[in-house]
Design a protein around this motif. Sequence first.
Motif, mmCIF file in Angstrom:
data_model
loop_
_atom_site.group_PDB
_atom_site.id
_atom_site.type_symbol
_atom_site.label_atom_id
_atom_site.label_comp_id
_atom_site.label_asym_id
_atom_site.label_seq_id
_atom_site.Cartn_x
_atom_site.Cartn_y
_atom_site.Cartn_z
ATOM 1 N N MET A 267 -9.360 7.606 14.864
ATOM 2 C CA MET A 267 -8.931 5.867 14.681
ATOM 3 C C MET A 267 -8.589 5.691 13.108
ATOM 4 O O MET A 267 -9.552 6.176 12.205
ATOM 5 N N PRO B 275 -7.928 3.013 10.506
ATOM 6 C CA PRO B 275 -7.898 1.675 10.606
ATOM 7 C C PRO B 275 -6.870 1.084 9.780
ATOM 8 O O PRO B 275 -6.461 1.925 8.708
ATOM 9 N N GLU B 276 -6.162 0.030 9.960
ATOM 10 C CA GLU B 276 -5.188 -0.753 9.249
ATOM 11 C C GLU B 276 -5.539 -0.726 7.590
ATOM 12 O O GLU B 276 -6.727 -1.139 7.360
ATOM 13 N N GLY B 277 -4.667 -0.648 6.788
ATOM 14 C CA GLY B 277 -4.806 -0.758 5.619
ATOM 15 C C GLY B 277 -5.357 0.624 4.808
ATOM 16 O O GLY B 277 -5.699 0.708 3.503
ATOM 17 N N VAL B 278 -5.605 1.689 5.364
ATOM 18 C CA VAL B 278 -5.959 3.062 4.966
ATOM 19 C C VAL B 278 -4.770 3.999 5.330
ATOM 20 O O VAL B 278 -4.960 4.451 6.337
ATOM 21 N N PRO B 279 -4.167 4.404 4.335
ATOM 22 C CA PRO B 279 -3.034 5.277 4.411
ATOM 23 C C PRO B 279 -3.850 6.693 4.969
ATOM 24 O O PRO B 279 -4.989 6.920 4.370
ATOM 25 N N ASP C 200 -5.515 8.808 2.275
ATOM 26 C CA ASP C 200 -6.565 8.294 1.746
ATOM 27 C C ASP C 200 -7.779 8.380 2.655
ATOM 28 O O ASP C 200 -8.796 8.910 2.212
ATOM 29 N N GLN D 190 -11.130 10.389 2.001
ATOM 30 C CA GLN D 190 -12.443 9.860 2.232
ATOM 31 C C GLN D 190 -13.590 10.500 3.031
ATOM 32 O O GLN D 190 -14.575 10.638 3.016
#
Lengths: 568, 52
Positions: free
Chosen positions: B1, B3-7, B10, B14
């Motif tokens: 998954m 999540p929204e906001g994490v390209p 990126d 991480q």
Amino acid sequence: MRTADWLVLCGTLAFMVLYGLRRARGSNTVRQYLLAGKTMPWPVMALSIMATQASAVTFISTTGQSYVDGMRFVQFYFGLPLAMVILAVTAVPIFHRANAYTAYEYLEQRFDGRTRALVSLIFLLQRGLALGITIYAPAVVLTVILGWPDRITTLVMGAVALAFTTLGGVKAVAWTHVQQMMVMTLGLLAALIAAVMLLPDHVSFLDAVTLAGAAGKLNAVTLHADWNDRYNIWSGLIGGMFLALAYFGTDQSQVQRYLTGKSVAQSRISLLFNGVAKVPMQFFILFIGAMVFVFYIYTKPPILFEQTELKRIQSSSALQDEYAAVAARYDRAFELRREAAGRILEARQNGDAGLRRQALELYRRAQADLDDARRRTGVLVEKAGGPKSINDTNYIFLTFVTRHLPAGLVGLVLAVIFGATMSAISSEMNSLATVSMVDIYKRHVRKDASDHHYLNASRAATVLWGCYAVVTAQFAKHQGSLVETVNLLGSFFYGSMLGAFVLAFFFPRVGGRGAFYGVLAGEAAVAGCYLFGVKVAFLWYNAIGCLVVVAVGLLIARFERASSRRTA
Amino acid sequence: MNPEGVPAEDAARQNEERPPVGGSWGRLYAAVLAWLALLILLFHLFSRRFAP
């Protein structure tokens, strides 16, 4: 309190505070004061996260909860490790990437300013009220030890925590938490060993566990599904997970702990450590409560643990005869219960199932008589002008500690309770000040000021929240079990807050309007459940609030899309 | 998954950041969940063993 206890208590607390302040040197910018310059290693964050949860409520009330209701409260924490994994995967990288001071700053990046303001205000309301309860719990301790009125003791506790938090900022808070967790572990171990050692010589540790089990105090897992039952495995896993997701994912008092991390990895591991250590820790604390119960099978407990209420009856001459009759009945029931406990152990040693059944029956009758005598004493308190219902759960562990533990150990256990309070209060004050300054003052009142100005504003906000907490603490009395009250309070608000973040993380099509009205609808749904007496245990409020926010947010997004298609 | 906001890149970077202990994040998450399952099982056995 003996001299040795005062020395241990004052020495331990002074060491913790001075150590924290020494480590906090250099917190002279807003980033240092509120985020420790994002330099904290994971072990410090992990212990800080655990210490923030462990207030005096944890020790005073959880042990009392176990004494009264058994260990089933541990199930409340079963959802926590699940939540830690989910947050480590989702929220931690997002918050780090947003480079935010608060979780609510991210909501503005994702939605809009009003959603950020709404969720910030809900947080301030909820955490501000909870802070009053956090301060009240150790005030109970001081009241029991010193006999001072709780109005004075709440003021003393609030002032000490306030001075420390205002001076040191988040760095002092985190480093002090490390010491506090160590003292806590030591103090709890000592309390358990003392409870077992103080049992009569013929009662072994296994006997004590057998008696606690026979009394129904070791009910750590209950598998039946009942929506109205506060603590069973299902409410713990599902409702508890939602509560933990909301607390650790949206409550600034926790988010701020792992925002101080050097990297995503450091923050993640600190949450996972909490997921591993929290459940056994709570089990251990509840087990201490069960052992205290066994101790009081052999040593007569006071008819009411809250002595100030008992004194009301003793000072009323009109109630003396009635009280003497109740006290005599209580004494007889205590002797009968002790006799039944002896028979239970005898039956275990002989492997006699018939004798065990008889002994258990006798035990239950004696316990019912004891409970009835306590209830009647409560009625007498009311007749003497006291409160309508007596709930002295929060006084049980304290009574055990102050009356029965040896010199020095009393001071250590009290240092645990005060240290835990300091840790929880400092985190809460620190986070309330951060949200007030970053999300309200800097965002809506004064947008372009110097770093020095905002640092002073943060300190001023800490002082204001400290004063507010001391005032609200006056209303915490007679709330019953404080650990339940504080979680009930959180459950009213957390579901909606969590819903806003679930929409932000997982539903890219939902915009600011959907999130804003979703949060309002979520709060309305929880309020409706409470006001109209819908029969669900409070842990489910977290799930209900969150699901309503998501459902309403998605519906509004759908209408918005349909409407924009028609316009096009 | 994701999540929204994490390209995607990126998120990948991480996740590549190795945990200080445990080898990989997936293994660490599985260990936490397995620990929870073990605790529940042990508590359940404990409750049954000492039930009245």
